[in-house]
Structures are given as structure tokens and as C-alpha cells.
Enzyme design. Structure first.
Site, PDB file in Angstrom:
ATOM      1  N   GLY A  15      -6.057   2.027 -15.533  1.00  0.00           N
ATOM      2  CA  GLY A  15      -5.924   1.692 -16.952  1.00  0.00           C
ATOM      3  C   GLY A  15      -6.219   2.875 -17.855  1.00  0.00           C
ATOM      4  CE  LYS A  51      -4.495  -3.665   0.196  1.00  0.00           C
ATOM      5  NZ  LYS A  51      -5.026  -4.511  -0.858  1.00  0.00           N
ATOM      6  CE1 TYR A  99      -2.643   7.905  -9.367  1.00  0.00           C
ATOM      7  CE2 TYR A  99      -3.715   7.211 -11.378  1.00  0.00           C
ATOM      8  CZ  TYR A  99      -2.949   6.922 -10.271  1.00  0.00           C
ATOM      9  OH  TYR A  99      -2.477   5.653 -10.091  1.00  0.00           O
ATOM     10  CB  ALA A 115     -18.752   9.706 -20.764  1.00  0.00           C
ATOM     11  N   GLY A 176     -14.514 -15.048   1.125  1.00  0.00           N
ATOM     12  CA  GLY A 176     -13.227 -15.630   1.509  1.00  0.00           C
ATOM     13  C   GLY A 176     -12.120 -15.292   0.536  1.00  0.00           C
ATOM     14  CB  ILE A 179     -11.936  -7.633  -0.645  1.00  0.00           C
ATOM     15  CG1 ILE A 179     -11.338  -7.040  -1.925  1.00  0.00           C
ATOM     16  CG2 ILE A 179     -12.575  -6.555   0.213  1.00  0.00           C
ATOM     17  CD1 ILE A 179     -12.320  -6.295  -2.809  1.00  0.00           C
ATOM     18  CG  ASP A 303     -10.647  -4.142 -11.986  1.00  0.00           C
ATOM     19  OD1 ASP A 303      -9.557  -4.577 -12.388  1.00  0.00           O
ATOM     20  OD2 ASP A 303     -10.861  -3.816 -10.811  1.00  0.00           O
ATOM     21  CB  ALA A 341       1.120  -9.514  -2.444  1.00  0.00           C
ATOM     22  CG  HIS A 435      22.699 -15.865   7.317  1.00  0.00           C
ATOM     23  ND1 HIS A 435      21.603 -16.671   7.571  1.00  0.00           N
ATOM     24  CD2 HIS A 435      23.414 -15.812   8.470  1.00  0.00           C
ATOM     25  CE1 HIS A 435      21.677 -17.100   8.821  1.00  0.00           C
ATOM     26  NE2 HIS A 435      22.754 -16.588   9.391  1.00  0.00           N
TER      27      HIS A 435
END
Ligand code: NDP
Length: 455
Positions: A15, A51, A99, A115, A176, A179, A303, A341, A435
Site C-alpha cells: 500500500g 509462500k 520495489y 519512523a 484454522g 495461513i 493491513d 484464494a 472443453h
């Protein structure tokens, strides 16, 4: 009043980086960003990216087994965790640099430092330097939460897994959610004996009941030992490993114990409370639809605001903030119909309402198909896929789509476009199947398996 910069961003995750880049490169703002650890944040350094690479690594044993059923004379050999980790570390460094250079190329000044906020327009770096800013963006993310039971310090969290020197032979996973279930499948695939302890009725609370049951059954069939209604009350180091005392069956001695019991927003010590910025019960920064806090010059995204803890959502929030404040394009991030997902094996892809939530809202029809996919059936596996559509009886719109299948993450991304556009069941039906694919079930479910709350 003049400020050192137009925008100071605290936190170099998804973010914060998006907001900084857009404000600087498209909004013409003078931007600085502080990151105390590694650029990229949870997603890149200790979350989604490593992950997902572990998910890929863990899938090979089953694929090699299946290859034999297809006539290949292959054997798997051993998995080298150190070899994988070396390659993983190299990839994360590459992404981290990408990044960083994205920010530098946009003209953002990077401070590799913690900071904190001193007042509505001032941040203080760890070395005491003060920087004034017209706007401050809090994008400090979250961290794993471990309940305070005796021996809690013996527990690993998801942060630690990527840094292990060796894989344990056995692991107890507590929790559960996303993660817990993802790491249960990953570690099982890599050859670790996995036990999972969950305090509730069924793992993946919040997902569609039929879909979560399907995932849990598939995990159990693969050899993961799931104990529901099980709480860990203490951990203790013994000569043989870590002994877990538990209610409900998951007690025992394990080489490692991994806690995946949720995450907390990173707001401790940031100085927000003293400024009158409201914090919620989980420590999250309270913001309005435009990600603005009670102090007009201070915003928060991702988050740390504990809205929807997903990278693409944080990116949208950061982008909407930068458009609103620096480009004069006032807009909110859209939190409706966000697909997600769970990268279990098989994957769970979901968008929209669960059957229970939809039925509480209006009369619905439910369409379900379960079947054994051709690819794994040929290899002698019993794995079943599940496709489910929840449809409004009144408007015929598809209110929810839930898929448990290999590649469900990819499929739900595409289904989400149609559902976001307001597609009806009849729109799905008049789309000709591709198909043979697994996804063709989305457009070939003819009759509802049930109607709930008939209109
Ligand atoms: P979740 O909120 O998904 O799951 C937390 C789990 O821990 C729940 O099962 C919860 O049980 C349990 N729990 C919480 N407190 C305790 C406690 N005191 N004792 C025992 N069990 C407890 O959190 P995660 O940490 O798995 O993931 C955090 C967030 O990160 C996710 O919500 C998701 O937004 C994001 N994420 C997304 C991924 C993806 O997109 N694929 C992957 C990983 C994370 P209960 O259900 O009873 O509350």
C-alpha cells in the site's frame, strides 16, 4: 506553512509503495518513505510471494507420482530445503530491489529507518531527525499474533518459516485460517508430518461452509491430521521436541509448533493515540472511506487499517489515496466483491456471498457440481473438485462463486469479472464451455441442487 515534503509514507509494503509512487510520479508531489526492515513488506518478504513459491515447491512430489501414471519413468529424489531457500532468498532480493528502484525512479526519497508520528505534520526517524510533511500516510502493515499461553515463546510464526535452517520432521500448526491451512498443505507436501489444531467447528471460518468442508476433507485425505475443537493450553521444551498440552486431541510432542492465529496491525509506539487518532479493538487505525483518520493530514492504508487484509486491496487503497489527495481525482477504494484464494492443495477460490450469507439476505438458488478432474483421475487419485454458484431468485444475479480445484485461484479471478459486472445465472449459461477443462463446470450447471427461502 512550508513543509519538507508533501507526503511522508511510513512503511514500504504494497500500500505504501503504491501511494508513494503515484503521488510522486503522477501527482508531482515531493515524497519521502521510511521502511525499517526490507522494502516490499509482508507480501514480498514474508507473505504471498515466498509462500506461493513454497506452494509450487511442495506440489512436485504429487506431480512426479502422477507422471508415473502417465508413463514416465521418473523418481523424485530428495528435497533440499537449503537449495530452495538459497534460490528463494535470491528472488526476494531481486523483488526488493525492483520495489526500491521503482520508488527511486519516481523520485521518492527512501529512509531505511523506523519512523514515528510526532504531530499532525511531523515524523521522527530513529536517529532523531524530524521531517515535516503536508500529509502523512501510515502503511505499517501487521504482524503475527500469538496468544499468551505458557511456552508461547517456543512457537514459530509464518515470519519464521521462511528463515528456518532445516525443515522439522513434524509440526503442530495452531489456527484454522488462511495461513494455517496453506502452511499445513505446503509443509505436508515438503514431507513434514503435519497436525493442525483448530479451536472451532471447521477450518476456514468465514468461507462457504460446503467449500471449507470440501477443503478440510481433501487435506485430511492427503494425510494432514486435523483436530477441530482443539485448544493448545501450554508448550514446553523436552528432550524430544516441543510438548503441546491440548484439549481436544492435538496434544503431543512435535519438532516444531507454528502459530497461525491471526495478525495484529502495527500501531504500537507509532504515537497515534496521543494525536487523537482512533484505534480499534485490534489496534487498527480507524479511517473513513477515503482512508483518512480523525487528524485530516494523516491517512492510513492496508493491513494497519484491518479492513480486508489482502495485498491487492492495500494497493487499491494506496492508489485511491494518492489520486484523491495529489491528483484531484476524489475516489474511494472499492471493497465490494473482492475475490480471494486460499492456496491449499486443492486451492479454494471465492468471490461474493457464501450460501449462508446470501440466504440471510434473500431467496436463493444453489448450484453445485462435484467431480473427479480428468487429469488426476487418470493418475488414480480420488481428488474431487467443487464448483458452486449462489444465485438470487429475484434478480438471477450470481451472488457468490466458490471453487475448490487445482487452479481455483486463477479461475476465480476470471469469474470475478463477470460477477462484478452483475452477470446472471443465464449469462453464465449462454457462455459456451471450453472443453475439456475443469472451469467449464461454471457454465454447465443446469439445475439447482436446492432453493432456499423460495420467493
Ligand atoms: P485468519 O484470521 O485467517 O485466521 C486466524 C485463525 O486463528 C482462525 O482460525 C482463528 O480462529 C484462530 N485464532 C485466533 N485467535 C486464536 C486463539 N487465541 N487461539 C486459537 N486460535 C485462534 O488469520 P491468518 O493469520 O491465517 O491470516 C491473516 C490474514 O492474512 C487473512 O485474514 C488474510 O486476509 C491474509 N492472508 C491472505 C492469504 C491469501 O490471500 N491467500 C494468505 C495468507 C494470509 P477462529 O476462526 O475461531 O476465529
Amino acid at each position: 506553512m512550508t513543509f519538507d515534503v508533501d507526503l511522508f509514507v511510513i512503511g514500504g509494503g504494497s500500500g505504501g509503495v503504491r501511494a508513494a509512487r503515484i503521488a510522486a510520479s503522477e501527482g508531482g508531489a515531493r515524497v519521502a518513505l521510511a521502511e525499517e526492515y526490507r522494502m516490499g513488506g509482508t507480501c514480498v518478504i514474508r507473505g504471498c510471494v515466498p509462500k506461493k513459491l513454497m506452494v509450487y515447491a511442495s506440489a512436485f512430489p504429487a506431480q512426479i507420482e502422477d507422471a508415473r501414471a502417465y508413463g514416465w519413468d521418473v523418481t523424485g529424489g530428495d528435497f533440499s530445503w537449503p537449495a530452495f531457500r538459497t534460490a528463494l532468498d535470491k528472488e526476494l532480493i531481486r523483488l526488493e530491489n525492483a520495489y526500491r528502484s521503482g520508488l527511486v525512479n519516481a523520485g521518492v526519497t527512501i529512509h531505511p529507518s523506523r519512523a514515528v508520528v510526532e504531530d499532525a505534520h511531523t515524523v521522527r526517524l530513529a536517529d532523531g531527525q524530524r521531517i515535516t510533511a503536508k500529509h502523512i500516510l501510515i502503511a505499517t502493515g501487521g504482524r503475527p499474533f500469538v496468544p499468551q499461553i505458557p511456552g508461547a515463546d517456543l512457537a514459530l510464526t509464518s515470519n519464521d518459516v521462511f528463515l528456518l535452517d532445516a525443515l522439522p520432521a513434524s509440526v503442530l500448526i495452531v489456527g484454522g485460517g488462511f495461513i494455517a491451512c496453506e502452511f499445513a498443505c505446503i509443509l505436508h507436501g515438503l514431507g513434514v508430518q503435519v497436525t493442525l489444531a483448530y479451536r472451532g467447528e471447521q477450518v476456514l471460518r468465514g468461507f462457504d461452509d460446503e467449500a471449507r468442508g470440501h477443503v478440510a476433507d481433501a487435506m485430511t485425505a492427503r494425510g494432514i491430521d486435523i483436530h477441530c475443537h482443539s485448544d493448545i493450553t501450554a508448550l514446553e521444551r523436552t528432550a524430544d521436541g516441543i510438548r503441546a498440552t491440548a484439549t481436544g486431541g492435538a496434544g503431543g510432542t512435535y519438532d516444531a509448533v507454528l502459530y497461525a492465529t491471526g495478525r495484529k496491525p502495527n500501531t504500537d509506539g507509532l504515537g497515534l493515540g496521543a494525536l487523537g487518532i482512533g484505534l480499534g479493538s485490534n489496534g487498527e487505525v480507524l479511517v473513513d472511506d477515503y482512508s483518512q483518520t480523525a487528524v485530516p493530514s494523516i491517512y492510513a492504508v492496508g493491513d494497519v487499517t484491518d479492513r480486508i487484509a489482502l495485498t491487492p486491496v492495500a494497493i487499491r487503497e494506496g492508489h485511491a489515496f494518492a489520486d484523491t489527495v495529489f491528483k484531484g481525482q476524489v475516489r474511494k477504494a472499492d471493497h465490494e466483491l473482492v475475490a480471494s484464494a486460499v492456496f491449499t492443495q486443492p486451492e479454494l477460490g471465492t468471490v461474493g456471498l457464501t450460501e449462508a450469507a446470501a440466504a440471510a439476505q434473500e431467496p436463493i438458488e444453489v448450484y453445485v457440481a462435484t467431480f473427479r478432474p480428468m487429469q488426476t483421475l487418470f493418475a488414480g487419485r480420488q481428488d474431487r473438485a467443487l464448483f458452486k454458484l449462489v444465485v438470487s431468485q429475484a434478480t438471477r444475479r450470481v451472488l457468490g462463486c466458490h471453487i475448490v480445484a487445482p487452479g481455483a485461484g486463477e479461475m476465480i479471478q476470471l469469474a470475478a469479472i463477470a460477477i462484478k459486472m452483475g452477470a446472471t445465472k443465464e449469462d453464465f449459461d449462454r457462455t459456451v464451455a471450453v472443453h475439456p477443462t475443469i472451469a467449464e463446470e461454471l457454465v454447465t450447471m443446469k439445475s439447482p441442487v436446492r432453493r432456499v427461502g423460495n420467493a
